[in-house]
Design an enzyme around this catalytic site. Structure first.
Site, short mmCIF file in Angstrom:
data_model
loop_
_atom_site.label_atom_id
_atom_site.label_comp_id
_atom_site.label_asym_id
_atom_site.label_seq_id
_atom_site.Cartn_x
_atom_site.Cartn_y
_atom_site.Cartn_z
N GLY A 77 0.79 -1.23 0.00
CA GLY A 77 0.00 0.00 0.00
C GLY A 77 0.81 1.27 0.00
N ILE A 140 5.31 -7.44 14.89
CA ILE A 140 5.81 -8.56 15.69
C ILE A 140 7.34 -8.49 15.78
CG2 ILE A 140 3.87 -10.08 15.12
CD1 ILE A 140 5.88 -11.61 13.25
N ASP A 141 7.98 -7.75 14.85
CA ASP A 141 9.45 -7.74 14.80
C ASP A 141 10.08 -6.91 15.93
OD1 ASP A 141 8.95 -9.06 12.43
OD2 ASP A 141 9.37 -7.32 11.16
N GLU A 236 14.98 -15.59 10.42
CA GLU A 236 14.92 -15.59 8.95
C GLU A 236 15.97 -14.67 8.33
OE1 GLU A 236 11.08 -14.09 7.75
OE2 GLU A 236 11.39 -12.15 8.70
O1 F6P Z 1 7.27 -7.39 9.53
C1 F6P Z 1 6.49 -8.46 9.97
C2 F6P Z 1 6.79 -9.70 9.19
O2 F6P Z 1 5.99 -10.75 9.69
C3 F6P Z 1 8.27 -10.11 9.14
O3 F6P Z 1 8.69 -10.72 10.32
C4 F6P Z 1 8.28 -10.98 7.92
O4 F6P Z 1 9.55 -11.04 7.32
C5 F6P Z 1 7.31 -10.29 7.01
O5 F6P Z 1 6.44 -9.52 7.82
C6 F6P Z 1 6.45 -11.23 6.19
O6 F6P Z 1 5.68 -10.47 5.33
P1 F6P Z 1 4.51 -11.04 4.45
O7 F6P Z 1 3.28 -11.15 5.32
O8 F6P Z 1 4.36 -10.05 3.38
O9 F6P Z 1 4.94 -12.40 3.96
#
Ligand code: F6P
Length: 361
Positions: A77, A140-141, A236
């Site tokens: 967005g 969540i990060d 990750e």
């Molecule tokens: O920023 C939050 C988060 O969950 C990260 O931890 C992760 O890398 C990313 O979003 C995943 O994004 P999407 O929902 O676009 O796959």
């Protein structure tokens, strides 16, 4: 203050609905103020007929424990970079002026933006164009500067810890090395805190690049002590010393790169060294479902404080938690330096004290 708007941008996080509920209740109870919800992030302003909904006591009733967001979210967005098809070709355009026009047409005294790093950056840019923005730190990060904690983080941490507990028993039964890949992008908070809380033997985070040999040193040492299983919490965003992060999809001017795959890389290496290994990617389970009591409590405080800040015309600012109290700070200050795990901080030192390896020694 007569009319305020609320939107939720970027990926969802547990606690979004709790913020919305607290903001609506505070606006109505304390300021007799009308509240509207904007659907799917900033996009709702482009299609007000479908994209704008009234938010009253009725609409927020029962949403406190509900995960996700009743307003919908859009993590593509960004008004400054939007992919559209023109003359049969995909092009990236800037729709920020249209969005500012849409916001002005709503006659808002304040716009509460619940978002992470990207959404709050955009919020600051829109504030510079005269939009009366208040930011609320969601993710969540837990990687937003200026606040001790973002809502959503505690829930993800609890889910990740529960997953580690569950992997522990099966790892022990089968004498395996169990790798769990956790979210967090470039910040290792979920992995570090869950790794400590869930009894991991190895924690790999983006802030501390690792070496395979160091991981194997830990696994072999455990093996020699008769501990024939190991638990590895891998962020990750973790990367090899001198190496690069592993992506499952490349980024471009609209999409941020999608991280994912490092868990598999680590598990394969361990297996190649003669230790049976399995990998679990916890993924979006970390973001879904009901928020913890802590996240509901924090989200409620943020939501009410955001409305109080709007009433004081504290625009282009973000509510934050500092020393356990809610406060606020300029948005640009909050987003200027993302928060990261301090490799010299007490959490990392504590983990090392109790024998956890970060794969760097
Ligand atoms: O920023 C939050 C988060 O969950 C990260 O931890 C992760 O890398 C990313 O979003 C995943 O994004 P999407 O929902 O676009 O796959």
């Amino acid at each position: 203050m007569k009319r305020i708007g609320i939107l939720t941008g970027g990926g969802d996080a547990p606690g979004l609905n709790a913020v919305i509920r607290a903001a609506v209740k505070t606006a109505i109870n304390e300021y007799k103020c009308e509240v509207i919800g904007i659907r799917d992030g900033y996009d709702g302003f482009l299609d007000p007929k479908n994209g704008i909904i009234p938010l009253g006591m009725e609409e927020v009733s029962g949403i406190l424990p509900r995960g996700g967001t009743i307003l919908g979210a859009a993590n593509r967005g960004n008004p400054y970079a939007r992919k559209v098809v023109r003359d049969g070709k995909e092009v990236t355009i800037d729709v920020s002026d249209e969005i500012v026009k849409g916001i002005k047409e709503q006659g808002l005294d304040a716009l509460l933006v619940l978002g992470g790093d990207g959404t709050l950056h955009i919020a600051h840019e829109l504030a510079l164009k005269g939009v009366p923005i208040i930011g609320v730190p969601k993710t969540i990060d837990n990687d937003i500067g200026g606040t001790e904690i973002t809502f959503g983080f505690d829930t993800a941490l609890n889910i990740a810890t529960d997953a580690l507990d569950r992997l522990h028993t099966t790892a022990e039964s089968h004498h395996r090395a169990m790798v769990i890949e956790l979210m967090g992008r470039d910040a290792g908070f979920i992995t570090l805190n869950a790794g400590i809380s869930g009894g991991a033997d190895v924690i790999l985070i983006p802030e501390i690049p690792f070496k395979f040999e160091s991981i194997m040193k830990k696994i072999r040492a455990r093996n020699e002590q008769g501990r024939k299983f190991s638990l590895l919490a891998v962020s990750e965003g973790a990367k090899l010393a001198g190496g690069v992060q592993v992506y499952s999809r490349k980024g471009d001017e609209v999409y941020v790169p999608r991280l994912g795959g490092i868990g598999q890389v680590v598990a394969e290496y361990i297996e190649g060294q003669g230790f049976e290994s399995r990998v679990t990617v916890l993924g979006h389970l970390q973001r879904g479902g009901t928020p913890t009591a802590f996240d509901r409590w924090l989200a409620t405080r943020y939501g009410a404080a955001a409305v109080r800040l709007a009433a004081r015309k504290g625009f282009d600012r973000m509510v934050a938690l500092q020393c356990g109290e809610i406060t606020d700070l300029p948005l640009d200050k909050a987003v200027s330096a993302p928060k990261r795990v301090n490799p010299q901080g007490d959490a990392v030192i504590t983990a090392r004290n109790i024998g956890i390896s970060f794969g760097d020694e």
